[in-house]
Write a protein that holds these residues in place. Structure first.
Motif, PDB file in Angstrom:
ATOM      1  N   GLU A  62       6.559  -1.732 -20.966  1.00 42.88           N
ATOM      2  CA  GLU A  62       7.788  -1.110 -20.483  1.00 42.88           C
ATOM      3  C   GLU A  62       8.563  -1.995 -19.510  1.00 42.88           C
ATOM      4  O   GLU A  62       9.715  -1.683 -19.184  1.00 42.88           O
ATOM      5  CB  GLU A  62       7.465   0.227 -19.797  1.00 42.88           C
ATOM      6  CG  GLU A  62       6.665   1.213 -20.636  1.00 42.88           C
ATOM      7  CD  GLU A  62       7.476   1.801 -21.778  1.00 42.88           C
ATOM      8  OE1 GLU A  62       7.711   3.004 -21.781  1.00 42.88           O
ATOM      9  OE2 GLU A  62       7.882   1.030 -22.671  1.00 42.88           O
ATOM     10  N   TYR A 111      12.296  -3.108 -20.121  1.00 40.68           N
ATOM     11  CA  TYR A 111      13.491  -2.391 -19.653  1.00 40.68           C
ATOM     12  C   TYR A 111      14.014  -3.014 -18.359  1.00 40.68           C
ATOM     13  O   TYR A 111      15.219  -3.275 -18.213  1.00 40.68           O
ATOM     14  CB  TYR A 111      13.181  -0.911 -19.429  1.00 40.68           C
ATOM     15  CG  TYR A 111      14.275  -0.206 -18.668  1.00 40.68           C
ATOM     16  CD1 TYR A 111      15.440   0.214 -19.314  1.00 40.68           C
ATOM     17  CD2 TYR A 111      14.162   0.019 -17.291  1.00 40.68           C
ATOM     18  CE1 TYR A 111      16.466   0.832 -18.603  1.00 40.68           C
ATOM     19  CE2 TYR A 111      15.180   0.639 -16.583  1.00 40.68           C
ATOM     20  CZ  TYR A 111      16.323   1.042 -17.241  1.00 40.68           C
ATOM     21  OH  TYR A 111      17.340   1.649 -16.535  1.00 40.68           O
ATOM     22  N   ASN A 131       8.587   5.227 -22.888  1.00 40.62           N
ATOM     23  CA  ASN A 131       8.979   6.230 -21.898  1.00 40.62           C
ATOM     24  C   ASN A 131      10.359   6.786 -22.237  1.00 40.62           C
ATOM     25  O   ASN A 131      11.328   6.029 -22.339  1.00 40.62           O
ATOM     26  CB  ASN A 131       8.989   5.605 -20.500  1.00 40.62           C
ATOM     27  CG  ASN A 131       9.291   6.605 -19.411  1.00 40.62           C
ATOM     28  OD1 ASN A 131      10.433   7.026 -19.246  1.00 40.62           O
ATOM     29  ND2 ASN A 131       8.271   6.981 -18.660  1.00 40.62           N
ATOM     30  N   PRO A 132      10.493   8.109 -22.424  1.00 41.88           N
ATOM     31  CA  PRO A 132      11.790   8.675 -22.837  1.00 41.88           C
ATOM     32  C   PRO A 132      12.905   8.462 -21.817  1.00 41.88           C
ATOM     33  O   PRO A 132      14.074   8.303 -22.201  1.00 41.88           O
ATOM     34  CB  PRO A 132      11.484  10.163 -23.020  1.00 41.88           C
ATOM     35  CG  PRO A 132      10.233  10.407 -22.245  1.00 41.88           C
ATOM     36  CD  PRO A 132       9.443   9.145 -22.311  1.00 41.88           C
ATOM     37  N   ASP A 133      12.565   8.426 -20.531  1.00 40.19           N
ATOM     38  CA  ASP A 133      13.590   8.181 -19.510  1.00 40.19           C
ATOM     39  C   ASP A 133      14.127   6.756 -19.628  1.00 40.19           C
ATOM     40  O   ASP A 133      15.337   6.518 -19.504  1.00 40.19           O
ATOM     41  CB  ASP A 133      13.017   8.410 -18.113  1.00 40.19           C
ATOM     42  CG  ASP A 133      12.714   9.877 -17.840  1.00 40.19           C
ATOM     43  OD1 ASP A 133      13.385  10.738 -18.438  1.00 40.19           O
ATOM     44  OD2 ASP A 133      11.804  10.154 -17.039  1.00 40.19           O
ATOM     45  N   LEU A 134      13.231   5.811 -19.872  1.00 39.24           N
ATOM     46  CA  LEU A 134      13.663   4.421 -20.031  1.00 39.24           C
ATOM     47  C   LEU A 134      14.492   4.252 -21.297  1.00 39.24           C
ATOM     48  O   LEU A 134      15.479   3.509 -21.309  1.00 39.24           O
ATOM     49  CB  LEU A 134      12.457   3.490 -20.073  1.00 39.24           C
ATOM     50  CG  LEU A 134      11.599   3.402 -18.808  1.00 39.24           C
ATOM     51  CD1 LEU A 134      10.502   2.359 -18.993  1.00 39.24           C
ATOM     52  CD2 LEU A 134      12.443   3.074 -17.587  1.00 39.24           C
ATOM     53  N   ALA A 141      16.425   6.489 -22.694  1.00 42.21           N
ATOM     54  CA  ALA A 141      17.750   7.066 -22.460  1.00 42.21           C
ATOM     55  C   ALA A 141      18.616   6.152 -21.597  1.00 42.21           C
ATOM     56  O   ALA A 141      19.813   5.975 -21.867  1.00 42.21           O
ATOM     57  CB  ALA A 141      17.607   8.435 -21.797  1.00 42.21           C
ATOM     58  N   ARG A 142      18.016   5.555 -20.574  1.00 45.31           N
ATOM     59  CA  ARG A 142      18.797   4.686 -19.696  1.00 45.31           C
ATOM     60  C   ARG A 142      19.113   3.353 -20.373  1.00 45.31           C
ATOM     61  O   ARG A 142      20.187   2.791 -20.169  1.00 45.31           O
ATOM     62  CB  ARG A 142      18.049   4.484 -18.376  1.00 45.31           C
ATOM     63  CG  ARG A 142      17.961   5.790 -17.589  1.00 45.31           C
ATOM     64  CD  ARG A 142      17.236   5.668 -16.284  1.00 45.31           C
ATOM     65  NE  ARG A 142      17.231   6.978 -15.624  1.00 45.31           N
ATOM     66  CZ  ARG A 142      16.141   7.667 -15.315  1.00 45.31           C
ATOM     67  NH1 ARG A 142      14.950   7.164 -15.572  1.00 45.31           N
ATOM     68  NH2 ARG A 142      16.230   8.852 -14.742  1.00 45.31           N
ATOM     69  N   ASN A 153      22.413   9.642 -14.392  1.00 42.43           N
ATOM     70  CA  ASN A 153      20.983   9.879 -14.219  1.00 42.43           C
ATOM     71  C   ASN A 153      20.229   8.592 -13.897  1.00 42.43           C
ATOM     72  O   ASN A 153      19.213   8.277 -14.501  1.00 42.43           O
ATOM     73  CB  ASN A 153      20.392  10.541 -15.468  1.00 42.43           C
ATOM     74  CG  ASN A 153      18.991  11.109 -15.216  1.00 42.43           C
ATOM     75  OD1 ASN A 153      18.645  11.443 -14.082  1.00 42.43           O
ATOM     76  ND2 ASN A 153      18.194  11.180 -16.268  1.00 42.43           N
ATOM     77  N   HIS A 158      10.854   4.469  -8.348  1.00 41.82           N
ATOM     78  CA  HIS A 158      11.438   5.413  -9.297  1.00 41.82           C
ATOM     79  C   HIS A 158      10.547   5.729 -10.491  1.00 41.82           C
ATOM     80  O   HIS A 158      10.709   6.762 -11.132  1.00 41.82           O
ATOM     81  CB  HIS A 158      12.775   4.862  -9.805  1.00 41.82           C
ATOM     82  CG  HIS A 158      13.765   4.615  -8.715  1.00 41.82           C
ATOM     83  ND1 HIS A 158      14.302   3.379  -8.464  1.00 41.82           N
ATOM     84  CD2 HIS A 158      14.302   5.453  -7.796  1.00 41.82           C
ATOM     85  CE1 HIS A 158      15.146   3.453  -7.443  1.00 41.82           C
ATOM     86  NE2 HIS A 158      15.161   4.690  -7.019  1.00 41.82           N
ATOM     87  N   TYR A 159       9.635   4.834 -10.802  1.00 40.94           N
ATOM     88  CA  TYR A 159       8.818   5.025 -11.996  1.00 40.94           C
ATOM     89  C   TYR A 159       7.348   4.752 -11.690  1.00 40.94           C
ATOM     90  O   TYR A 159       7.021   3.848 -10.910  1.00 40.94           O
ATOM     91  CB  TYR A 159       9.239   4.062 -13.117  1.00 40.94           C
ATOM     92  CG  TYR A 159      10.682   4.128 -13.510  1.00 40.94           C
ATOM     93  CD1 TYR A 159      11.131   5.052 -14.454  1.00 40.94           C
ATOM     94  CD2 TYR A 159      11.611   3.254 -12.959  1.00 40.94           C
ATOM     95  CE1 TYR A 159      12.461   5.105 -14.832  1.00 40.94           C
ATOM     96  CE2 TYR A 159      12.948   3.301 -13.324  1.00 40.94           C
ATOM     97  CZ  TYR A 159      13.360   4.224 -14.263  1.00 40.94           C
ATOM     98  OH  TYR A 159      14.678   4.271 -14.625  1.00 40.94           O
ATOM     99  N   GLU A 184      14.355   1.147  -9.793  1.00 40.18           N
ATOM    100  CA  GLU A 184      15.522   1.013 -10.673  1.00 40.18           C
ATOM    101  C   GLU A 184      16.626   0.238  -9.954  1.00 40.18           C
ATOM    102  O   GLU A 184      17.234   0.740  -9.004  1.00 40.18           O
ATOM    103  CB  GLU A 184      16.007   2.400 -11.076  1.00 40.18           C
ATOM    104  CG  GLU A 184      17.307   2.423 -11.837  1.00 40.18           C
ATOM    105  CD  GLU A 184      17.164   1.782 -13.212  1.00 40.18           C
ATOM    106  OE1 GLU A 184      17.832   0.761 -13.440  1.00 40.18           O
ATOM    107  OE2 GLU A 184      16.399   2.307 -14.041  1.00 40.18           O
TER     108      GLU A 184
END
Length: 217
Positions: free
Chosen positions: A115, A118, A143-146, A148-149, A169, A190-191, A205
């Motif tokens: 990851e 990202y 990771n779904p948040d990563l 999306a961003r 977000n 953040h993660y 982030e």
């Protein structure tokens, strides 16, 4: 063309047959009146410094207690304080971006999870390395948040990049903030992402720093 942060310009030396031009201008000493009117000289006068030294706002500013200083400033002084805060966030972003770039390239560890691509992509965006950014952000993120961003960043990268990206977000909110109060930091880490050996990595982030910088402008 307008980008997120000013690009660092590098000038390459080129060979030329032209002889260097001799500078025949001599350096003239500064006029005495010019020196005495400079703020460095003027503010050796205790009476001129007194209004600032007795001001709680200036005391807070001198100690870099920005949160306490902001409510006590007005007009041009307040505007300059916001510009300084923006510059601090941009400098922190530049440091963050270079740290990510080298930590996960030259100093990459076997335990680093996939990851991190990202974070490499976002860092490349801010460093103006757009092809590298596309490559990193297009990797198979879990990771779904990563995901999306990364999609928001890729939308900007696929455009002409002459306007600032529209981002949502990214751990930034100006709710309750004003010219005299700072936006709240949601958190510094953040993660929490998996890495090799059933370990986790705490990552931040970089985009949040840029959003704070833009808000102060």
């Amino acid at each position: 063309m307008r980008y997120i942060i000013p690009l660092i310009l590098s000038l390459s030396c080129q060979e030329t047959d032209k002889k260097p031009v001799q500078n025949t201008n001599s350096i003239q000493p500064s006029e005495s009146a010019s020196l005495t009117s400079s703020w460095e000289v003027r503010f050796t006068d205790n009476t001129l410094r007194a209004p600032y030294e007795s001001s709680v706002g200036w005391q807070n500013y001198y100690n870099r207690e920005y949160k306490q200083a902001l409510p006590l400033f007005n007009g041009e002084a307040l505007a300059r304080l916001h510009l300084e805060l923006s510059a601090l966030n941009r400098q922190a972003l530049l440091m963050h971006s270079y740290s990510v770039k080298y930590a996960y390239s030259e100093y990459k560890q076997e335990t680093d999870g996939s990851e991190v691509a990202y974070f490499q992509g976002v860092a490349a965006c801010f460093l103006g390395e757009y092809e590298e950014a596309k490559s990193f952000l297009s990797q198979d993120l879990k990771n779904p948040d990563l995901v999306a961003r990364a999609a928001q960043w890729k939308t900007w990268l696929d455009g002409d990049k002459t306007t600032f990206p529209i981002l949502n977000n990214f751990f930034f909110s100006d709710a309750g903030a004003s010219a005299k109060s700072l936006p709240k930091w949601e958190q510094t880490s953040h993660y929490s992402l998996p890495s090799a050996g059933n370990n986790t990595m705490e990552l931040s982030e970089g985009t949040a720093l840029w959003l704070h910088a833009k808000w102060h402008e």
